[in-house]
Structures are given as C-alpha cells and as structure tokens.
Design a protein around this motif. Structure first.
Motif, mmCIF file in Angstrom:
data_model
loop_
_atom_site.group_PDB
_atom_site.id
_atom_site.type_symbol
_atom_site.label_atom_id
_atom_site.label_comp_id
_atom_site.label_asym_id
_atom_site.label_seq_id
_atom_site.Cartn_x
_atom_site.Cartn_y
_atom_site.Cartn_z
ATOM 1 N N CYS A 255 -57.600 49.274 -64.148
ATOM 2 C CA CYS A 255 -58.147 47.945 -63.914
ATOM 3 C C CYS A 255 -59.431 48.036 -63.086
ATOM 4 N N GLU B 212 -51.780 55.593 -61.478
ATOM 5 C CA GLU B 212 -51.012 54.856 -60.484
ATOM 6 C C GLU B 212 -51.886 53.798 -59.827
ATOM 7 N N PRO B 213 -51.281 52.695 -59.384
ATOM 8 C CA PRO B 213 -52.058 51.709 -58.615
ATOM 9 C C PRO B 213 -52.433 52.282 -57.254
ATOM 10 N N PRO C 205 -54.610 47.864 -59.690
ATOM 11 C CA PRO C 205 -53.685 48.491 -60.633
ATOM 12 C C PRO C 205 -54.366 49.596 -61.441
ATOM 13 N N SER C 206 -53.560 50.411 -62.063
ATOM 14 C CA SER C 206 -54.079 51.482 -62.921
ATOM 15 C C SER C 206 -54.876 50.894 -64.082
ATOM 16 N N ASN D 30 -60.297 51.735 -61.378
ATOM 17 C CA ASN D 30 -59.261 52.732 -61.112
ATOM 18 C C ASN D 30 -58.860 53.375 -62.440
ATOM 19 N N ASP E 291 -55.715 45.672 -53.810
ATOM 20 C CA ASP E 291 -54.677 46.315 -54.617
ATOM 21 C C ASP E 291 -55.230 46.426 -56.023
#
Length: 293
Positions: free
Chosen positions: A215, A134-135, A212-213, A130, A210
């Motif tokens: 990651c 934003e996540p 995260p940004s 990502n 999920d």
C-alpha cells in the motif's frame, strides 16, 4: 549525516554510497523564487552553505531534513527534469526497526519526492510505498529551519548588524517562521503540512503511520514565502503544477524557432531555450533573465 563520514586516524572519508559523495546540487527557479537542494532533496549546511529556498534575495528555508524512523533514507536517483520545473527524488529505507520493533529490511520502502516552485510557493509531495509482505508502523520526521540570511551573506559577506528573528508560531497544521529586517520589512516562511502531523513543533513535524503491505500513502509540504503585506495564494499540488506547466508552454511559444537536420544540435538548442526560460522573471519592465542561479 555524520554516519556517512568515516574517520581513520586524522583522515576523513565519505562512503561511496553516501549522498555526500555527490556534491552536485539540484536547482529550481520560478519568478522571484529559487531553491538549491542536495541530491536527496534536503537542505543541509554543507559545502559552501548555499542550499536553501530563496525569495527576493532572502533565504526563507535554511534546513530541511527527512528522516524515516531516526535514519536518513538512501538515495536511488534524483534529477531536475529537462524543462527545469520539477525535481524528482527516488529514495529507499536502510535497515531499521518499526515502532513495534519489527525489522524492516533495506529496500522494503520506496519514497518518491516531487517538488516545484510556483508563485512564491514551494510545493512538495512525498509518496511512500510499502513493498514488503508485512505491514509496518513507522515514524516520519521532517525537520526544518529558517535563518532569513541575505543572499550576499550566504555568499560570504559579513554583516555588522542583522534584523530580528521572531518567535515561531505553531498551529495544528501550520508553522510560521518570521523575521523583521533592518529595512523594516516583515518576512514570513509559512509551512503547511498535510495530513495533520501527530506532533508539530517549531522545528519539526512528526507523523506516525500504519502502512499495510503493498500500500501507499502521500504527504504534502507547502512553503509560502511572504514579504511585507503582499498576500500569497496557495492551492493544491496538482492545480499548482498545472498552472506552472501552462506558463511554461506560453514561454515556449516563441516566434523564433531554430531547427536543423542534426538531432543532437536540436536537443542542445532546445535545452538552451529551456534554461533561458527558467531564468525569466516578470518585472514591471517585462520579462528579464535573472543570472547567478
């Protein structure tokens, strides 16, 4: 897939950015196993319908489709490396909404697929990054199927009778697709998934993640092709790839070497040798090059 095809009156057109505009297949081979993929690394019933993972003359995987959300990712690049043992595919996301309804702009995610064959097994690693600020919460889907078609069927031969497809067996992280041929031989395609999918069915695996940004996370698919009662040993992605490289180096230690003063000619000779090494298969009579791939 059909969104990539545009109909105007009675004419059909393929978008220039579509993977369908690139009809070249990507081919891997090792031992008695070979595979034919499209440019995204998927297996689709397109063209002559020759795509799939084949083992000992039978197609053990006839469909493989990766979806991010409910959309196919966009192709950036794909290639089989010059030594013919590894397929790599770079993909990104189209505009889509995540599971919370937030927009994920095109190009925010990077998907990197790497795949190879080793000892009757097809190994794949999918790395998802990502790059957004934003996540995001995503659903990842991998659809699959096995028709166990004979290679001559795939080439167009009509059969009056076929064997029997068995009911798929689904466990927590494994799906086993089976077929009993007219020759009485049992054939099984065993698909193993890691990490554990949130939902696993006889024709698809679903993950919810999920991310995260800035990651990354990785997913693994292992396809074992089993014929009869012969066992198939699997190992981790990295260990299996190391084993395939060691065997390739053994093949390359040929007592016959050709070297010239012309760099382009050396590249042509080396590539020809690598192509020949890819075709080599160990038989009871020794190494033999399999043609037709």
């Amino acid at each position: 897939m059909m969104k990539e095809i545009i109909q105007v009156d009675d004419q059909y057109y393929i978008q220039a950015a579509s993977c369908l505009a690139d009809d070249r297949v990507r081919v891997l081979k090792q031992g008695e196993t070979f595979a034919v993929f499209d440019c995204r690394g998927d297996v689709q019933p397109l063209g002559r319908g020759e795509q799939g993972v084949f083992h000992q003359g039978t197609r053990f995987l006839s469909r493989l489709e990766l979806l991010v959300g409910d959309k196919r990712p966009l192709l950036l690049s794909s290639t089989v490396n010059e030594r013919n043992e590894l397929l790599t595919v770079d993909l990104t996301n189209p505009d889509l909404l995540d599971l919370d309804g937030r927009k994920i702009a095109r190009g925010t995610l990077h998907l990197f697929r790497s795949r190879f064959l080793w000892r009757d097994v097809c190994y794949e690693r999918l790395r998802l990054v990502n790059y957004g600020s934003e996540p995001c919460r995503l659903q990842l889907c991998l659809g699959f199927a096995a028709d166990f078609a004979d290679i001559f069927e795939v080439r167009g031969m009509q059969r009056s009778r076929r064997g029997r497809l068995e009911h798929p067996r689904v466990e927590r992280d494994v799906v086993e697709l089976g077929y009993c041929g007219l020759d009485g031989v049992q054939r099984r395609a065993r698909l193993l998934f890691s990490p554990l999918p949130v939902q696993l069915e006889q024709d698809r695996a679903l993950w919810q993640l999920d991310l995260p940004s800035q990651c990354a996370t990785s997913f693994y698919l292992t396809l074992c092709c089993r014929t009869g009662e012969s066992p198939v040993q699997t190992t981790g992605f990295e260990a299996a790839f190391d084993g395939s490289l060691k065997q390739l180096e053994q093949y390359r230690q040929s007592p016959c070497r050709v070297h010239t003063s012309k760099g382009h000619l050396n590249e042509w000779i080396n590539r020809s040798l690598d192509d020949l090494h890819m075709l080599l298969t160990e038989t009871d009579q020794g190494l033999y090059p399999y043609a037709g791939v």
